[in-house]
Design an enzyme around this catalytic site. Structure first.
Site, PDB file in Angstrom:
ATOM      1  N   LYS A 172      83.078  71.965   8.123  1.00  0.00           N
ATOM      2  CA  LYS A 172      82.035  72.757   8.786  1.00  0.00           C
ATOM      3  C   LYS A 172      82.717  73.741   9.733  1.00  0.00           C
ATOM      4  O   LYS A 172      83.167  73.384  10.820  1.00  0.00           O
ATOM      5  CB  LYS A 172      81.079  71.889   9.591  1.00  0.00           C
ATOM      6  N   GLU A 247      90.985  67.850  19.204  1.00  0.00           N
ATOM      7  CA  GLU A 247      91.835  68.887  19.798  1.00  0.00           C
ATOM      8  C   GLU A 247      90.932  69.688  20.712  1.00  0.00           C
ATOM      9  O   GLU A 247      90.101  70.451  20.244  1.00  0.00           O
ATOM     10  CB  GLU A 247      92.418  69.796  18.708  1.00  0.00           C
ATOM     11  N   CYS A 284      93.735  77.811  22.812  1.00  0.00           N
ATOM     12  CA  CYS A 284      93.623  76.564  23.568  1.00  0.00           C
ATOM     13  C   CYS A 284      94.899  76.274  24.361  1.00  0.00           C
ATOM     14  O   CYS A 284      94.847  75.586  25.363  1.00  0.00           O
ATOM     15  CB  CYS A 284      93.287  75.425  22.633  1.00  0.00           C
ATOM     16  N   GLU A 376      89.057  75.638  32.209  1.00  0.00           N
ATOM     17  CA  GLU A 376      89.535  76.500  31.136  1.00  0.00           C
ATOM     18  C   GLU A 376      88.676  77.765  31.118  1.00  0.00           C
ATOM     19  O   GLU A 376      87.457  77.701  31.079  1.00  0.00           O
ATOM     20  CB  GLU A 376      89.388  75.766  29.804  1.00  0.00           C
TER      21      GLU A 376
HETATM   22  P1  NAP Z   1      82.501  74.035  20.596  1.00  0.00           P
HETATM   23  O1  NAP Z   1      81.222  74.562  21.084  1.00  0.00           O
HETATM   24  O2  NAP Z   1      82.968  72.736  21.074  1.00  0.00           O
HETATM   25  O3  NAP Z   1      82.378  74.045  18.983  1.00  0.00           O
HETATM   26  C1  NAP Z   1      83.402  73.682  18.108  1.00  0.00           C
HETATM   27  C2  NAP Z   1      82.793  73.286  16.789  1.00  0.00           C
HETATM   28  O4  NAP Z   1      81.978  72.122  16.960  1.00  0.00           O
HETATM   29  C3  NAP Z   1      81.884  74.348  16.179  1.00  0.00           C
HETATM   30  O5  NAP Z   1      82.021  74.321  14.785  1.00  0.00           O
HETATM   31  C4  NAP Z   1      80.507  73.870  16.605  1.00  0.00           C
HETATM   32  O6  NAP Z   1      79.471  74.341  15.788  1.00  0.00           O
HETATM   33  C5  NAP Z   1      80.667  72.378  16.485  1.00  0.00           C
HETATM   34  N1  NAP Z   1      79.710  71.592  17.276  1.00  0.00           N
HETATM   35  C6  NAP Z   1      79.029  71.965  18.385  1.00  0.00           C
HETATM   36  N2  NAP Z   1      78.243  70.946  18.821  1.00  0.00           N
HETATM   37  C7  NAP Z   1      78.444  69.907  17.965  1.00  0.00           C
HETATM   38  C8  NAP Z   1      77.910  68.585  17.878  1.00  0.00           C
HETATM   39  N3  NAP Z   1      77.027  68.115  18.763  1.00  0.00           N
HETATM   40  N4  NAP Z   1      78.324  67.788  16.868  1.00  0.00           N
HETATM   41  C9  NAP Z   1      79.228  68.223  15.972  1.00  0.00           C
HETATM   42  N5  NAP Z   1      79.745  69.474  15.989  1.00  0.00           N
HETATM   43  C10 NAP Z   1      79.372  70.304  16.988  1.00  0.00           C
HETATM   44  O7  NAP Z   1      83.717  74.982  20.873  1.00  0.00           O
HETATM   45  P2  NAP Z   1      83.803  76.548  20.651  1.00  0.00           P
HETATM   46  O8  NAP Z   1      82.842  77.138  21.627  1.00  0.00           O
HETATM   47  O9  NAP Z   1      83.626  76.856  19.224  1.00  0.00           O
HETATM   48  O10 NAP Z   1      85.357  76.840  20.998  1.00  0.00           O
HETATM   49  C11 NAP Z   1      85.861  77.051  22.293  1.00  0.00           C
HETATM   50  C12 NAP Z   1      86.454  75.786  22.883  1.00  0.00           C
HETATM   51  O11 NAP Z   1      87.300  75.132  21.941  1.00  0.00           O
HETATM   52  C13 NAP Z   1      87.350  76.009  24.076  1.00  0.00           C
HETATM   53  O12 NAP Z   1      87.044  75.087  25.083  1.00  0.00           O
HETATM   54  C14 NAP Z   1      88.765  75.738  23.570  1.00  0.00           C
HETATM   55  O13 NAP Z   1      89.702  75.236  24.465  1.00  0.00           O
HETATM   56  C15 NAP Z   1      88.550  74.737  22.531  1.00  0.00           C
HETATM   57  N6  NAP Z   1      89.635  74.841  21.538  1.00  0.00           N
HETATM   58  C16 NAP Z   1      90.575  73.864  21.482  1.00  0.00           C
HETATM   59  C17 NAP Z   1      91.621  73.948  20.567  1.00  0.00           C
HETATM   60  C18 NAP Z   1      92.674  72.897  20.429  1.00  0.00           C
HETATM   61  O14 NAP Z   1      93.446  72.912  19.477  1.00  0.00           O
HETATM   62  N7  NAP Z   1      92.778  71.959  21.330  1.00  0.00           N
HETATM   63  C19 NAP Z   1      91.673  75.034  19.716  1.00  0.00           C
HETATM   64  C20 NAP Z   1      90.691  76.012  19.818  1.00  0.00           C
HETATM   65  C21 NAP Z   1      89.671  75.890  20.714  1.00  0.00           C
HETATM   66  P3  NAP Z   1      78.690  75.741  16.022  1.00  0.00           P
HETATM   67  O15 NAP Z   1      79.269  76.400  17.225  1.00  0.00           O
HETATM   68  O16 NAP Z   1      78.930  76.475  14.768  1.00  0.00           O
HETATM   69  O17 NAP Z   1      77.249  75.380  16.193  1.00  0.00           O
END
Ligand code: NAP
Ligand code: MG
Length: 469
Positions: A172, A247, A284, A376
């Site tokens: 997904k 992650e 990240c 962050e």
């Molecule tokens: P996010 O809101 O946590 O979403 C990540 C993924 O999870 C998306 O595909 C999202 O779907 C999905 N998701 C959201 N709520 C969910 C739930 N309740 N159950 C299952 N899946 C769910 O993060 P983002 O806004 O996309 O990315 C930014 C964040 O990611 C930052 O905090 C960054 O640090 C972190 N990040 C970490 C790494 C690492 O390797 N550690 C790498 C990149 C980013 P939809 O948004 O499509 O609805």
């Protein structure tokens, strides 16, 4: 309006099938125009995809290392051949500047695939301890849930090691940037990956992501994204005691030690700024805290401001992914986010008329306990902090709920390595050490659990069995 990329079919069980969910528009953050439309998966589509992945699992798990390596090598070649197509899609969905789109977003994941195939060919799937035969066996069905910041790379680091191990995958991708994942599905298809081994079900996290996390047919959830969502996924996955790889976020520190000479100091500041602003600050592992000796804070400010001035929004610096994300990041641009003594040393650059841009910003004399030092940002905002000694610098670096990336700069390599050993973080680059596409990647503390990429990524999706003879 420019041409719009339309993706109305989902890739399930080796076929392109019409998606049963609602359409979703993909906006180019650089133009604020719709650049793509995809059809999302319905809950029925998710059920079909999980069933297909389950059915394909025994056959894929039984393939030889050589067979899996051969398929993955073909996938790698298709991506490399279509690098410009991938880069173009990522440019559209993320607004990434062209040079960044190619190098960071396509060439890096290709290098990760190469390193993972190499690791697969050396991986000890069986070993011995006394009278025991130790077997690494693929876990089963892995649900991969990925974020928007690196639309191809974040998928590759999960999916390729899982397939290498002999697991099957339901992906997904992030709703904001789903386009590259469709192109990846085409690459798997043309590489001859058997039906059901990889399945693509785009849709919202709350519906599709949540269903995958609860699904009894999924053995492991591999999630990259924010720490709050990671926490929630760990809780939901606990109901079926699924394995989870998380992650999450970071607040990585770049520590300049007292013995750095002027040349190394300048290099440290320049590379820290470049790392912090990479991908519009949306990585990240961004080195978003620069920790320097107190006596050299003015020198750091001058160098960082000069480096930041080279990141013109709309040229070298891309936009943020969305208006919401821009609003979040704007809340850190006021130096008060860094405490009462904090000052802006660079900011307020001219912005293009369209697009979700913010000025690259450097805030100095930041309080280590302030919001800016602790949270962050996920945007191009660098915090500079002063340390009274190298020990204090280490304490400031470790004063974080996160532990993902880090850097150490010092004249004495052994002393710098000793400091690297004291940082509570999954990655540390010493004196500019380069990214290694075969090294394990993951976080300490609330940056997550589990490791991706290469041999550690393969082991992460394996169960371990001991057979006594
Ligand atoms: P996010 O809101 O946590 O979403 C990540 C993924 O999870 C998306 O595909 C999202 O779907 C999905 N998701 C959201 N709520 C969910 C739930 N309740 N159950 C299952 N899946 C769910 O993060 P983002 O806004 O996309 O990315 C930014 C964040 O990611 C930052 O905090 C960054 O640090 C972190 N990040 C970490 C790494 C690492 O390797 N550690 C790498 C990149 C980013 P939809 O948004 O499509 O609805
Ligand atoms: Mg989100």
């Amino acid at each position: 309006m420019t041409d719009v990329q339309r993706e109305t079919a989902l890739y399930i069980d080796g076929r392109w099938v019409p998606g049963g969910g609602a359409d979703l528009e993909v906006v180019d953050p650089a133009t604020e125009e719709v650049t793509g439309v995809i059809t999302q998966a319905s809950t029925d589509d998710v059920e079909t995809a999980v069933a297909a992945a389950r059915a394909a699992f025994p056959g894929w798990a039984a393939t030889s290392v050589a067979e899996r390596a051969a398929v993955l090598r073909r996938v790698r070649d298709v991506i490399a051949e279509r690098a410009e197509v991938f880069a173009g899609l990522i440019q559209r969905e993320l607004g990434a500047p062209p040079k960044v789109a190619r190098a960071l977003h396509v060439d890096t994941p290709v290098a990760v695939i190469d390193a993972t195939i190499d690791a697969l060919e050396r991986f000890a799937f069986t070993s011995e301890i006394g009278n025991s035969l130790i077997r690494h066996e693929p876990v089963g069905v892995v649900a991969a849930i990925t974020p928007w910041n690196l639309p191809l790379h974040q998928v590759v680091v999960k999916v390729i090691p899982a397939l290498a191990a002999g697991a099957t995958v339901v992906l997904k991708p992030a709703g904001l940037t789903p386009l590259a994942a469709f192109e990846l599905a085409r690459a798997f298809d043309s590489a001859g990956l058997p039906a059901g081994v990889f399945n693509l079900v785009p849709g919202s996290g709350r519906v599709v992501g949540d269903l995958l996390t609860r699904h009894p047919g999924v053995d492991q959830v591999s999630f990259t994204g924010s720490t709050p969502v990671g926490r929630q996924i760990a809780g939901v996955a606990a109901e079926t005691l699924k394995r989870v790889t998380l992650e999450l976020g970071g607040k990585s520190a770049s520590v300049v030690l007292a013995d750095a000479d002027d040349e190394l100091f300048a290099k440290a500041v320049k590379i820290t700024v470049a790392n912090c602003f990479l991908n519009g600050g949306q990585t990240c592992t961004a080195l978003s805290r620069l920790i320097v000796p107190e006596s050299r804070i003015a020198q750091a400010e001058e160098l960082a401001a000069a480096a930041a001035a080279k990141y013109a929004p709309g040229a070298r610096l891309g936009p943020l992914v969305s208006a919401e994300q821009r609003k979040e990041v704007e809340s850190y641009l006021d130096p008060a986010s860094g405490g009462s003594d904090a000052v802006t040393v660079y900011g307020g650059a001219e912005l293009p008329e369209r697009g979700y841009y913010v000025s690259p910003t450097v805030i100095s004399r930041v309080d280590p306990d302030s919001r800016l030092a602790q949270e962050e940002v996920f945007g191009p905002v660098l915090a500079i902090l002063a340390a009274g000694s190298d020990d204090e610098a280490v304490a400031i670096a470790n004063n974080s709920i996160y532990g993902l990336g880090g850097a150490v700069w010092g004249a004495d390599d052994d002393a710098a390595l000793a400091v690297a050993a004291r940082l509570q973080t999954g990655q540390v680059d010493v004196n500019g050490g380069a990214f290694n596409p075969g090294a394990p990647f993951g976080g300490f503390k609330q940056s997550g659990t589990g490791r991706e990429i290469g041999a550690y990524g393969i082991a992460d999706v394996c169960e371990i069995k001991a057979v006594q003879r």
